[in-house]
Design an enzyme around this catalytic site. Structure first.
Site, PDB file in Angstrom:
ATOM      1  N   LYS A   1       0.716  -1.215  -0.105  1.00  0.00           N
ATOM      2  CA  LYS A   1       0.007  -0.028  -0.183  1.00  0.00           C
ATOM      3  C   LYS A   1       0.833   1.218  -0.066  1.00  0.00           C
ATOM      4  CE  LYS A   1      -3.901  -2.166   2.193  1.00  0.00           C
ATOM      5  NZ  LYS A   1      -4.660  -2.580   3.418  1.00  0.00           N
TER       6      LYS A   1
ATOM      7  N   GLN B   1      -4.754  -1.332   9.711  1.00  0.00           N
ATOM      8  CA  GLN B   1      -4.640  -2.569   9.261  1.00  0.00           C
ATOM      9  C   GLN B   1      -5.399  -3.515  10.092  1.00  0.00           C
ATOM     10  OE1 GLN B   1      -3.470  -3.233   5.932  1.00  0.00           O
ATOM     11  NE2 GLN B   1      -4.478  -5.302   6.331  1.00  0.00           N
TER      12      GLN B   1
ATOM     13  N   ASP C   1     -11.310   3.225   4.425  1.00  0.00           N
ATOM     14  CA  ASP C   1     -11.748   1.879   4.303  1.00  0.00           C
ATOM     15  C   ASP C   1     -13.300   1.803   4.269  1.00  0.00           C
ATOM     16  OD1 ASP C   1      -9.973  -0.381   4.145  1.00  0.00           O
ATOM     17  OD2 ASP C   1      -9.519  -0.325   6.370  1.00  0.00           O
TER      18      ASP C   1
END
Ligand code: NDP
Length: 300
Positions: free
Chosen positions: A54, A98, A121
């Site tokens: 990422k 994460q 997200d």
């Protein structure tokens, strides 16, 4: 094999190109550099790989990448304090924590402490509510990537029968909302669904997000249907040599590809689109926070 392969890797490269072009315009016209902060707690090897890739792709599209690696035993108070700092940091437009988190941390509390405008997200309860009521929101990356591939392949999805296998908050439920938003007739299947093969056989679009290797065989698929395989499963591959493994999806690729009209492979399908959509969400969040035009076609 009859099905057209939907090349997620190539499509993701195209999306990243669009993101990079928009980032360049933001810098040139407004002096703004979008920034993505990724927080990793602990040393889970798979999470470390995701976070590295990422970060690398964030920099490649011209955005600023901020990585925060915290010890496995980081307290909830310290994590919430870091998220508070990132919420207030004007250089940070997107925040991703994460998952999964270590067991001593409350996932809902942590996610809901992220500023919803920076929640790239799309898991914050406000964004879930906005998506569910058809309002502008941050959309979870994996379902967004699936939707983009479906739109690219079909144009309009209106009136199509879609079956989503899996009802997680991360993939299944938001996927179903997005398909509903594009006027599909949507069924959500799960572990208690009766006659799953018959349910799947009705679908023009099948999205498999189960986490069970090659669970969906070709004889569940309606001829000509489009199959989107979200699953990532690592299985033994004795033919490759001792101890070797391979990645497979939730769909039995060979038998489904015989029947389907189009199918995403694993790897090289949904996976690359997820990261591309994270970058797209970051640039969208940046544009919204500065009140400038969002890139077209990069959100739901
Ligand atoms: P979850 O484990 O959270 O959810 C799995 C869902 O599948 C549940 O709703 C469960 O039903 C359902 N299910 C389990 N067994 C069956 C069965 N036999 N028949 C029908 N439904 C069943 O998984 P996620 O949604 O997080 O992930 C799904 C898959 O997608 C995983 O392989 C994951 O690795 C992958 N993934 C891939 C991403 C990518 O970028 N490509 C991103 C995120 C996930 P119930 O609710 O009844 O238990």
């Amino acid at each position: 094999m009859g099905a057209q392969i939907i090349d997620g890797k190539a499509f993701a490269a195209k999306v990243r190109g669009q993101v990079a072009a928009h980032v360049a315009r933001l810098k040139a016209d407004h002096g703004i550099t979008p920034g993505l902060a990724v927080v990793l707690i602990g040393e889970d090897p798979a999470s470390q790989v995701y976070v590295r890739s990422k970060g690398k792709m964030t920099v490649e599209v011209g955005m600023a990448s901020f990585e925060h690696k915290l010890d496995l035993d980081t307290s909830e108070t310290d994590l919430l304090a870091l998220i508070g700092q990132l919420n207030a940091d004007l250089k940070v437009h997107g925040i991703l924590v994460q998952l999964p988190l270590p067991k001593h941390l409350d996932e809902d509390l942590v996610i809901n402490s992220i500023d919803p405008a920076k929640d790239v997200d799309g898991f914050h309860i406000s964004n879930v509510g906005l998506l569910g009521t058809g309002q502008k929101s941050m959309v979870p990356c994996t379902p967004l990537g699936c939707l983009m591939m479906l739109r690219e392949h079909h144009g309009s999805l209106s009136g199509m029968d879609a079956v989503v296998i899996g009802r997680s908050n991360i993939v299944g439920k938001p996927m179903a909302q997005l398909l509903l938003g594009d006027s599909c007739t949507v069924t959500i299947a799960h572990s208690r669904t009766k006659n799953l093969p018959d349910v799947v056989r009705r679908a023009d679009i099948v999205v498999a997000a189960v986490g069970r290797a090659e669970m969906v065989p070709g004889d569940w698929i309606k001829p000509g249907a489009t199959v989107i395989d979200v699953g990532i499963n690592r299985i033994d591959a004795p033919e490759k040599g001792d101890g070797k493994t391979q990645l497979v999806g939730d769909v039995h690729f060979d038998s489904c590809a015989e029947v389907a009209g189009a199918i995403t492979p694993v790897p090289g399908g949904v996976g690359p689109m997820t990261i591309a959509c994270l970058l797209a969400n970051t640039v969208t969040a940046c544009c919204r926070s500065h009140g400038v035009d969002e890139p077209e076609g990069l959100t739901a």
